[in-house]
Design a protein around this motif. Sequence first.
Motif, PDB file in Angstrom:
ATOM      1  N   ALA A   1       0.831  -1.206   0.000  1.00 29.58           N
ATOM      2  CA  ALA A   1       0.000   0.000   0.000  1.00 29.58           C
ATOM      3  C   ALA A   1       0.868   1.259   0.000  1.00 29.58           C
ATOM      4  N   LEU A   2       1.978   1.213   0.720  1.00 29.06           N
ATOM      5  CA  LEU A   2       2.884   2.361   0.740  1.00 29.06           C
ATOM      6  C   LEU A   2       3.505   2.593  -0.639  1.00 29.06           C
ATOM      7  N   LEU A   3       3.889   1.518  -1.324  1.00 30.19           N
ATOM      8  CA  LEU A   3       4.409   1.636  -2.687  1.00 30.19           C
ATOM      9  C   LEU A   3       3.346   2.200  -3.632  1.00 30.19           C
ATOM     10  N   CYS A   4       2.116   1.703  -3.522  1.00 22.09           N
ATOM     11  CA  CYS A   4       1.017   2.206  -4.366  1.00 22.09           C
ATOM     12  C   CYS A   4       0.762   3.679  -4.084  1.00 22.09           C
ATOM     13  N   SER A   5       0.763   4.058  -2.820  1.00 18.75           N
ATOM     14  CA  SER A   5       0.551   5.450  -2.440  1.00 18.75           C
ATOM     15  C   SER A   5       1.653   6.336  -3.025  1.00 18.75           C
ATOM     16  N   GLY A   6       2.882   5.901  -2.884  1.00 13.69           N
ATOM     17  CA  GLY A   6       4.002   6.678  -3.418  1.00 13.69           C
ATOM     18  C   GLY A   6       3.960   6.830  -4.923  1.00 13.69           C
ATOM     19  N   SER A   7       3.560   5.767  -5.615  1.00 14.08           N
ATOM     20  CA  SER A   7       3.485   5.855  -7.077  1.00 14.08           C
ATOM     21  C   SER A   7       2.413   6.852  -7.512  1.00 14.08           C
ATOM     22  N   MET A   8       1.333   6.928  -6.749  1.00  9.35           N
ATOM     23  CA  MET A   8       0.278   7.887  -7.087  1.00  9.35           C
ATOM     24  C   MET A   8       0.666   9.312  -6.693  1.00  9.35           C
ATOM     25  N   ALA A   9       1.465   9.468  -5.648  1.00 10.79           N
ATOM     26  CA  ALA A   9       1.986  10.792  -5.302  1.00 10.79           C
ATOM     27  C   ALA A   9       2.892  11.285  -6.430  1.00 10.79           C
ATOM     28  N   TYR A  10       3.747  10.385  -6.929  1.00  8.11           N
ATOM     29  CA  TYR A  10       4.611  10.715  -8.056  1.00  8.11           C
ATOM     30  C   TYR A  10       3.761  11.122  -9.264  1.00  8.11           C
ATOM     31  N   ALA A  11       2.742  10.315  -9.560  1.00 11.26           N
ATOM     32  CA  ALA A  11       1.875  10.623 -10.702  1.00 11.26           C
ATOM     33  C   ALA A  11       1.231  11.995 -10.545  1.00 11.26           C
ATOM     34  N   TYR A  12       0.784  12.293  -9.336  1.00 15.53           N
ATOM     35  CA  TYR A  12       0.132  13.581  -9.133  1.00 15.53           C
ATOM     36  C   TYR A  12       1.109  14.738  -9.320  1.00 15.53           C
ATOM     37  N   PHE A  13       2.238  14.682  -8.632  1.00 17.17           N
ATOM     38  CA  PHE A  13       3.148  15.824  -8.640  1.00 17.17           C
ATOM     39  C   PHE A  13       3.953  15.963  -9.929  1.00 17.17           C
ATOM     40  N   VAL A  14       4.221  14.864 -10.628  1.00 13.12           N
ATOM     41  CA  VAL A  14       5.021  14.942 -11.847  1.00 13.12           C
ATOM     42  C   VAL A  14       4.149  15.082 -13.093  1.00 13.12           C
ATOM     43  N   VAL A  15       3.036  14.359 -13.131  1.00 12.44           N
ATOM     44  CA  VAL A  15       2.204  14.363 -14.335  1.00 12.44           C
ATOM     45  C   VAL A  15       1.100  15.418 -14.273  1.00 12.44           C
ATOM     46  N   HIS A  16       0.381  15.497 -13.153  1.00 10.97           N
ATOM     47  CA  HIS A  16      -0.812  16.346 -13.080  1.00 10.97           C
ATOM     48  C   HIS A  16      -0.547  17.761 -12.560  1.00 10.97           C
ATOM     49  N   GLN A  17       0.154  17.876 -11.459  1.00  8.81           N
ATOM     50  CA  GLN A  17       0.308  19.166 -10.792  1.00  8.81           C
ATOM     51  C   GLN A  17       0.954  20.250 -11.655  1.00  8.81           C
ATOM     52  N   PRO A  18       1.897  19.935 -12.549  1.00  9.99           N
ATOM     53  CA  PRO A  18       2.453  21.016 -13.385  1.00  9.99           C
ATOM     54  C   PRO A  18       1.408  21.724 -14.259  1.00  9.99           C
TER      55      PRO A  18
ATOM     56  N   CYS B   1      -3.718   7.830  -3.919  1.00  8.69           N
ATOM     57  CA  CYS B   1      -2.573   8.105  -3.055  1.00  8.69           C
ATOM     58  C   CYS B   1      -2.998   8.104  -1.592  1.00  8.69           C
ATOM     59  N   TRP B   2      -4.019   8.868  -1.262  1.00  7.10           N
ATOM     60  CA  TRP B   2      -4.438   8.976   0.136  1.00  7.10           C
ATOM     61  C   TRP B   2      -5.145   7.715   0.620  1.00  7.10           C
ATOM     62  N   SER B   3      -5.858   7.021  -0.255  1.00  9.25           N
ATOM     63  CA  SER B   3      -6.516   5.768   0.136  1.00  9.25           C
ATOM     64  C   SER B   3      -5.494   4.707   0.509  1.00  9.25           C
ATOM     65  N   PHE B   4      -4.461   4.551  -0.309  1.00  6.83           N
ATOM     66  CA  PHE B   4      -3.432   3.561  -0.007  1.00  6.83           C
ATOM     67  C   PHE B   4      -2.579   3.983   1.188  1.00  6.83           C
ATOM     68  N   PHE B   5      -2.382   5.279   1.375  1.00  8.56           N
ATOM     69  CA  PHE B   5      -1.661   5.748   2.553  1.00  8.56           C
ATOM     70  C   PHE B   5      -2.435   5.374   3.819  1.00  8.56           C
ATOM     71  N   LEU B   6      -3.751   5.513   3.771  1.00 12.64           N
ATOM     72  CA  LEU B   6      -4.593   5.123   4.907  1.00 12.64           C
ATOM     73  C   LEU B   6      -4.478   3.627   5.180  1.00 12.64           C
ATOM     74  N   VAL B   7      -4.517   2.804   4.139  1.00 10.40           N
ATOM     75  CA  VAL B   7      -4.374   1.354   4.310  1.00 10.40           C
ATOM     76  C   VAL B   7      -3.012   1.027   4.912  1.00 10.40           C
ATOM     77  N   ALA B   8      -1.962   1.717   4.476  1.00  5.39           N
ATOM     78  CA  ALA B   8      -0.633   1.478   5.029  1.00  5.39           C
ATOM     79  C   ALA B   8      -0.596   1.804   6.518  1.00  5.39           C
TER      80      ALA B   8
END
Length: 139
Positions: free
Chosen positions: A73-90, A107-114
């Motif tokens: 879950a932590l890996l999934c959360s991190g991958s979605m954080a990367y997707a958000y900040f690198v792909v979407h946020q710009p 990102c936040w759902s998997f962080f909660l599961v972790a």
Amino acid sequence: MERVRPYGIGLFRVVVSLLFAMHGAASLFGVLGGARGNAATIPFAQWPGWWAAAIQLAGGVLVLLGLGTRWAALLCSGSMAYAYFVVHQPAALVPLKNGGELAAMFCWSFFLVAIVGPGAFALDTLLPAARRESRPLKA
């Protein structure tokens, strides 16, 4: 409510991870209508799309099964954080404007599961080491 808490957490984990794994399978194999309705697949090992889809599929299945749940879950959360900040946020700061709602929610759902653990229906709870970790600490 405390008695049903593990079941609620387990159902949340199962639903979120199933959706995540399906997204990865759609991107890698063009199944289930493909990614965003496009049946084309991401070329093998293409950065970052193929790797993100591989994490979505493998991580989603691990979390779905409740196997290595917190780390997956932590890996999934991190991958979605990367997707958000690198792909979407710009493109824009707010998720509604940059198309990053799914990345932020996953990102936040998997962080909660972790943080809270797998809940009920998890293979982790069948393993002796996992059961020791989930016991409350004695004062």
